[in-house]
Design a protein around this motif. Structure first.
Motif, mmCIF file in Angstrom:
data_model
loop_
_atom_site.group_PDB
_atom_site.id
_atom_site.type_symbol
_atom_site.label_atom_id
_atom_site.label_comp_id
_atom_site.label_asym_id
_atom_site.label_seq_id
_atom_site.Cartn_x
_atom_site.Cartn_y
_atom_site.Cartn_z
ATOM 1 N N ALA A 70 5.898 45.098 -44.660
ATOM 2 C CA ALA A 70 6.022 44.758 -43.248
ATOM 3 C C ALA A 70 6.938 43.547 -43.083
ATOM 4 O O ALA A 70 7.000 42.677 -43.950
ATOM 5 C CB ALA A 70 4.649 44.445 -42.673
ATOM 6 N N ILE A 88 7.359 48.218 -39.940
ATOM 7 C CA ILE A 88 6.486 48.694 -41.009
ATOM 8 C C ILE A 88 7.313 49.722 -41.780
ATOM 9 O O ILE A 88 7.572 50.818 -41.278
ATOM 10 C CB ILE A 88 5.190 49.352 -40.466
ATOM 11 C CG1 ILE A 88 4.384 48.366 -39.617
ATOM 12 C CG2 ILE A 88 4.355 49.914 -41.616
ATOM 13 C CD1 ILE A 88 3.760 47.227 -40.386
ATOM 14 N N TYR A 125 1.918 47.026 -35.704
ATOM 15 C CA TYR A 125 2.145 46.040 -36.764
ATOM 16 C C TYR A 125 0.847 45.284 -37.064
ATOM 17 O O TYR A 125 0.457 45.118 -38.221
ATOM 18 C CB TYR A 125 3.254 45.085 -36.317
ATOM 19 C CG TYR A 125 3.623 44.027 -37.315
ATOM 20 C CD1 TYR A 125 4.586 44.270 -38.280
ATOM 21 C CD2 TYR A 125 3.030 42.768 -37.274
ATOM 22 C CE1 TYR A 125 4.952 43.289 -39.197
ATOM 23 C CE2 TYR A 125 3.387 41.786 -38.181
ATOM 24 C CZ TYR A 125 4.346 42.057 -39.144
ATOM 25 O OH TYR A 125 4.701 41.082 -40.043
ATOM 26 N N LEU A 133 -1.739 47.580 -45.579
ATOM 27 C CA LEU A 133 -0.624 48.520 -45.653
ATOM 28 C C LEU A 133 -0.956 49.707 -46.549
ATOM 29 O O LEU A 133 -0.556 50.833 -46.266
ATOM 30 C CB LEU A 133 0.646 47.817 -46.128
ATOM 31 C CG LEU A 133 1.187 46.730 -45.191
ATOM 32 C CD1 LEU A 133 2.441 46.099 -45.785
ATOM 33 C CD2 LEU A 133 1.455 47.273 -43.807
#
Length: 142
Positions: A70, A88, A125, A133
């Motif tokens: 990110a 991302i 985000y 993630l």
């Protein structure tokens, strides 16, 4: 008999944990045909947004990837330092990120990335970073 019972309980616990891990994922499903993104968490729809994917000559890849990294204030090295806020990244240089050209949302307009409004990109985000993630999946279909 105790061994059989203990084995059965252990198997149930493993299956329950595997199911819990699968359902804990944050999933962004992007449909190129409808130019939409649906975000689910634990199988529950949390958001539906308009997007812009790759315009003619700049395809958006289809498939399924975990989010790789990110970048809050990223700039494109490939396209004249173009802003890519709330990015991302999921495959090489491809990312889900904000665009300031919001009038183009709902139709193909990008160089291959998935573009969202700044508010929607900021929300995604934050969700991806909050849930991790590695627990965030990007699924792109036609």
């Amino acid at each position: 008999m105790r061994i059989l019972f203990a084995t059965a309980i252990a198997l149930l616990l493993v299956l329950f944990q595997a199911q819990t891990a699968l359902s804990a994922n944050l999933i962004a499903r992007i449909n190129i045909s409808s130019q939409t993104m649906v975000v689910t968490h634990n199988g529950v729809v949390k958001h539906r947004w308009r997007v812009s994917t790759g315009r003619k000559g700049y395809g958006t890849p289809t498939g399924s990837w975990s989010a790789k990294w990110a970048s809050r204030n990223h700039r494109s090295r490939k396209y004249n330092n173009a802003p890519m806020p709330y990015a991302i990244f999921f495959k090489g240089g491809y990312a889900v990120h904000a665009t300031y050209e919001t009038r183009r949302l709902g139709r193909p307009a990008s160089h291959g990335c998935v573009r969202l409004s700044p508010n929607d990109a900021a929300t995604f985000y934050q969700l991806a970073n909050r849930h991790g993630l590695s627990n965030t999946r990007i699924v792109i279909t036609r």
